[in-house]
Motif scaffolding. Structure first.
Motif, mmCIF file in Angstrom:
data_model
loop_
_atom_site.group_PDB
_atom_site.id
_atom_site.type_symbol
_atom_site.label_atom_id
_atom_site.label_comp_id
_atom_site.label_asym_id
_atom_site.label_seq_id
_atom_site.Cartn_x
_atom_site.Cartn_y
_atom_site.Cartn_z
ATOM 1 N N GLU A 390 -3.358 -8.196 4.041
ATOM 2 C CA GLU A 390 -3.371 -8.108 5.495
ATOM 3 C C GLU A 390 -2.815 -9.369 6.159
ATOM 4 O O GLU A 390 -2.459 -9.337 7.344
ATOM 5 N N ALA A 391 -2.734 -10.466 5.409
ATOM 6 C CA ALA A 391 -2.247 -11.712 5.986
ATOM 7 C C ALA A 391 -0.766 -11.948 5.729
ATOM 8 O O ALA A 391 -0.205 -12.936 6.196
ATOM 9 N N THR A 392 -0.119 -11.036 4.987
ATOM 10 C CA THR A 392 1.290 -11.231 4.684
ATOM 11 C C THR A 392 2.155 -10.833 5.877
ATOM 12 O O THR A 392 1.776 -9.989 6.703
ATOM 13 N N LEU A 393 3.327 -11.441 5.955
ATOM 14 C CA LEU A 393 4.235 -11.179 7.077
ATOM 15 C C LEU A 393 4.697 -9.726 7.128
ATOM 16 O O LEU A 393 4.690 -9.122 8.219
ATOM 17 N N PRO A 394 5.081 -9.093 6.020
ATOM 18 C CA PRO A 394 5.502 -7.689 6.110
ATOM 19 C C PRO A 394 4.385 -6.771 6.616
ATOM 20 O O PRO A 394 4.665 -5.841 7.384
ATOM 21 N N TYR A 395 3.137 -7.036 6.203
ATOM 22 C CA TYR A 395 2.034 -6.209 6.673
ATOM 23 C C TYR A 395 1.855 -6.370 8.180
ATOM 24 O O TYR A 395 1.691 -5.386 8.915
ATOM 25 N N ARG A 396 1.886 -7.631 8.645
ATOM 26 C CA ARG A 396 1.701 -7.866 10.075
ATOM 27 C C ARG A 396 2.843 -7.249 10.881
ATOM 28 O O ARG A 396 2.637 -6.720 11.967
ATOM 29 N N TRP A 397 4.068 -7.329 10.337
ATOM 30 C CA TRP A 397 5.185 -6.713 11.035
ATOM 31 C C TRP A 397 5.016 -5.192 11.108
ATOM 32 O O TRP A 397 5.274 -4.579 12.155
#
Length: 785
Positions: A390-397
């Motif tokens: 949940e803290a990775t950039l692709p997930y947040r995007w």
């Protein structure tokens, strides 16, 4: 079956590797004995130009229907001056004396039209039979050019198809160098980097050799092998990249090397076979065009892709057996060796200005230096807990897009539609020699003719007719030709024999260059019965032929066949995707989005290569038409390659949705888990294809640019905006499939089954494995890797 294959290749790695080496060595030996038989084969069935060539063969001994060339010479003195004429005429007689070579000299009967009005420039027409292969044409052209005399004050240049020298591209090694950098950045391991590169090279080598041998049986143009290298290098590295990534994930989950290999081949290898089969089917769709030239391109390219697929599921597991867990090891000396190899490839492959070369080298050094420092820093720093997904950039995007799905979908669609708009002005045709670089003799010959005679002398039209019984007023027909808009000059009529002629020939020189739209319009006017009323009224059927007219016939034929080809590929792709993902809407969305990315690639290609906007940046000079086979090839290749990413991404999404029933979470999770490998794969293809912009040949530039831009748009706008936005908008309706249709479709499992997901969310390990489910921390670490 695939699991067994991977395990067998791993355990019998010496045998598998030896077989691959023996196959490649055997193919090389066969090539040495047999050679290749590439030939252009621009046949145009049921065309007026082809019928005109038949008349030339029948009544004029093939004059005008062969492979054409021009020897252009200019002098500060009149070309009729004995000091110029005598050595030039002796040179032309020497050319004419060569077996199979015909020369029409400006000093011969009727040659006055080949001397410019100012008297200081002239040209001789050179011709050889059309039956010659591409290799024979180039050999003859080089042989004739080698006879060029040195005449004081006279400049001699060679133009036309006969004297065009094809230089094999060298920029693929530059793309390979950047693939090395990207793989090191993605894997952090030189060994892991070397596996995809080695497998791709083995697949390309075997595929290219098979294609070269097959060219003796199947009509293929000389750039078929180049096309195969371009595609094979991209897909070969990508396919091995997906399998190696899955292999490492399985190692992180605690499997042994042999079990990890079996699992990787049964999951990622299964997806590779499906994705590669999609590319092959798209390329073989070119068989529907009905022209041997285009069919040869499709067969050659598909064979190279097939060879890389076979290498990925046989040679790669054998190499993994040699490497084992050492695939994770990174040593400074390995990075240094990789740096030296990559920089050597840059030096060999780049054809660009010095600042660009220095910039590329600096980027390479910085990338490799960072790769050398990171492992050392990791050893000195305390281990840190990997970020949760949940803290990775692709997930947040993905979550950002999913919170505003409609505006994001509209934004992505607007970008692609806006880029597609120029494609509606696409004009199919063959570019002329005015697009070559000024270092090329053919370009200099083109410019000399255009300046001295007018641009139309670089592409004369041949008008041939059989004479009916009885008297015919040919002067009236000739006067009618001269009076047409777009005609600069008419040479003729010339009968086929002095006594009792039964055919007549004219040469019509347009006012515009061969590639101009006005020249195409002139061909159409000349073929209009009303335009040549004097000929029609006398029963004279005048056929318009020559290289320019044949090129137009070829383009028109392909334009009529393209819709059939597009429809067949789209329909088959829709059926495949619907069968794999058990969804009507996912298949429809995938087809539509792939069409948008391809249309956008067409649009930017039109802006750069047809309109000429920014053409000087890539060294194409002025704008010109788009070669008629390029849109078909781009469609076949890009549509197949974009399906790769569709399969790798959506198969994981569907698997997660089936497990949890939460569509939004499935999209976000699996966009995050596949983002790194898909980004690396797309970056490799963009650099491999984009490197061909550094080649001098316009067609190679156009093809490389079209592929690179389509892959870039597909991996960014489509994957990052349209896929998560549209899947959020549709929700569970993404996976709707009528029950009656579900019962009819076969069950195809792309990702494999019975294997545990590396994030610890799926079921048990396959039989024979005693590894338990990883702890949450181990699962997160494996997912990050």
């Amino acid at each position: 079956m695939l699991s067994t294959l991977g395990r067998w290749c791993h355990e019998n790695r010496w045998t598998v590797t030896a077989v691959w080496v023996a196959v490649i060595v055997g193919l090389v030996a066969l090539m040495g004995l047999i050679g290749s038989g590439f030939g252009a084969g621009f046949e145009t069935p049921d065309s007026e130009g082809a019928d005109g060539f038949d008349l030339l063969d029948e009544h004029f001994a093939g004059q005008g229907s062969g492979v054409q060339g021009r020897v252009v010479f200019t002098s500060s003195r009149p070309v009729t001056d004995p000091a110029v004429r005598e050595p030039v005429e002796a040179f032309l007689q020497e050319l004419d004396a060569r077996a199979g070579v015909g020369v029409t000299s400006p000093y011969g009967p009727g040659g006055a039209t080949q001397i410019a009005p100012q008297g200081r420039t002239a040209f001789a027409a050179v011709e050889i039979p059309r039956e010659a292969t591409d290799a024979e044409i180039q050999d003859i052209g080089r042989e004739l050019k080698a006879l060029e005399p040195v005449i004081d004050g006279v400049q001699i240049e060679f133009g036309g198809e006969l004297f065009l020298e094809f230089e094999p591209p060298e920029s693929e090694v530059l793309g390979l160098a950047f693939a090395i950098f990207i793989l090191i950045a993605a894997f952090g391991s030189v060994v892991a980097m070397g596996l995809p590169v080695g497998v791709a090279i083995a697949g390309i080598a075997s595929g290219s050799l098979i294609v070269s041998l097959l060219s003796n049986l199947v009509t293929m143009p000389d750039f078929t092998s180049i096309l195969g290298v371009m595609i094979g290098l991209g897909v070969g590295i990508d396919y091995a990249l997906f399998i190696v990534t899955r292999y490492r994930d399985e190692l992180h989950a605690g499997r042994s090397s042999v079990d990890a290999t079996a699992a990787a081949i049964d999951t990622a290898g299964r997806a590779v076979l499906f994705a590669g089969t999609t590319v092959v089917i798209s390329l073989l769709g070119l068989l529907l065009i009905g022209l041997a030239f285009v069919q040869g391109l499709g067969i050659g390219a598909s064979l190279t892709v097939l060879a890389t697929m076979v290498a990925s599921v046989t040679l790669l597991p054998a190499l993994l057996g040699f490497v084992g867990p050492r695939v994770e090891v990174t040593r400074v000396r390995g990075l240094v060796a990789a740096a030296l190899v990559a920089l050597a490839l840059v030096g060999l492959g780049v054809r660009a200005p010095v600042p660009l070369v220095l910039g590329l080298v600096a980027l390479a050094v910085a990338t490799l230096a960072l790769g050398a420092l990171v492992p050392k820093l990791r050893e000195r720093l305390p281990p840190r807990r990997p970020k949760p997904i949940e803290a990775t950039l692709p997930y947040r995007w993905s979550r950002l897009v999913q919170r505003r799905p409609l505006p994001m979908a509209l934004l992505g669609a607007a970008i692609l539609i806006g880029l597609t708009i120029p494609a509606f002005s696409l004009r199919l045709g063959f570019s002329d020699e005015g697009n070559l670089t000024e270092e090329n003799s053919a370009r200099r010959a083109y410019d000399l003719l255009a300046d001295a005679f007018g641009p139309g002398f670089n592409g004369p039209l041949l008008l041939v007719a059989e004479l009916p019984d009885g008297p015919v007023d040919l002067d009236a027909v000739t006067a009618e030709m001269r009076g047409l808009d777009g005609v600069a000059q008419v040479a003729g009529p010339r009968p086929n024999q002095p006594q009792a002629p039964d055919a007549v020939l004219w040469q019509v020189f347009p006012t515009t260059s061969p590639q101009d739209a006005e020249t195409d319009a002139l061909v159409s006017r000349l073929r209009d019965d009303d335009a040549l009323g004097a000929a029609t009224s006398q029963g004279l059927d005048v056929l318009v032929t020559g290289d320019v007219a044949i090129s137009q016939d070829f383009s028109d034929y392909l334009a009529r066949r393209i819709p059939v080809f597009f429809a067949a590929v789209l329909f088959l792709s829709f059926l495949l995707l619907m069968t794999v993902f058990r969804s009507v809407l996912v298949a429809v969305k995938a087809v539509v989005m792939n069409m948008l990315s391809i249309g956008a690639a067409y649009g930017v290609a039109v802006v750069l290569f047809q309109w000429g906007w920014g053409g000087e940046l890539v060294g194409i000079g002025r704008g010109g038409p788009i070669e008629p086979f390029i849109p078909m090839m781009l469609f076949a290749i890009v549509f197949g390659l974009s399906m790769d990413y569709e399969v790798f991404l959506l198969s994981r999404v569907r698997e997660e949705w089936q497990r949890t029933g939460d569509n939004a979470r499935a999209v976000a999770d699996d966009l995050a888990s596949t983002a790194r490998v898909i980004t690396a794969a797309a970056a490799i293809m963009v650099f491999v294809f984009g490197s061909f912009l550094l080649e001098p040949d316009r067609v190679v530039k156009l093809f490389g640019f079209g592929l690179a831009s389509a892959i870039f748009l597909d991996a960014t706008i489509v994957r990052l905006l349209l896929v998560p936005a549209t899947m959020e908008l549709l929700g569970d309706r993404n996976w709707w499939l009528p029950r009656w249709l579900d019962r009819l479709l076969p069950d195809i499992d792309v990702e494999g089954h019975g294997h545990e997901r590396v994030d610890g969310r799926a079921g048990p390990h396959p039989a024979g494995s005693d590894a338990g489910s990883p702890e949450p921390a181990e699962a997160d670490e494996a997912l990050v890797h």
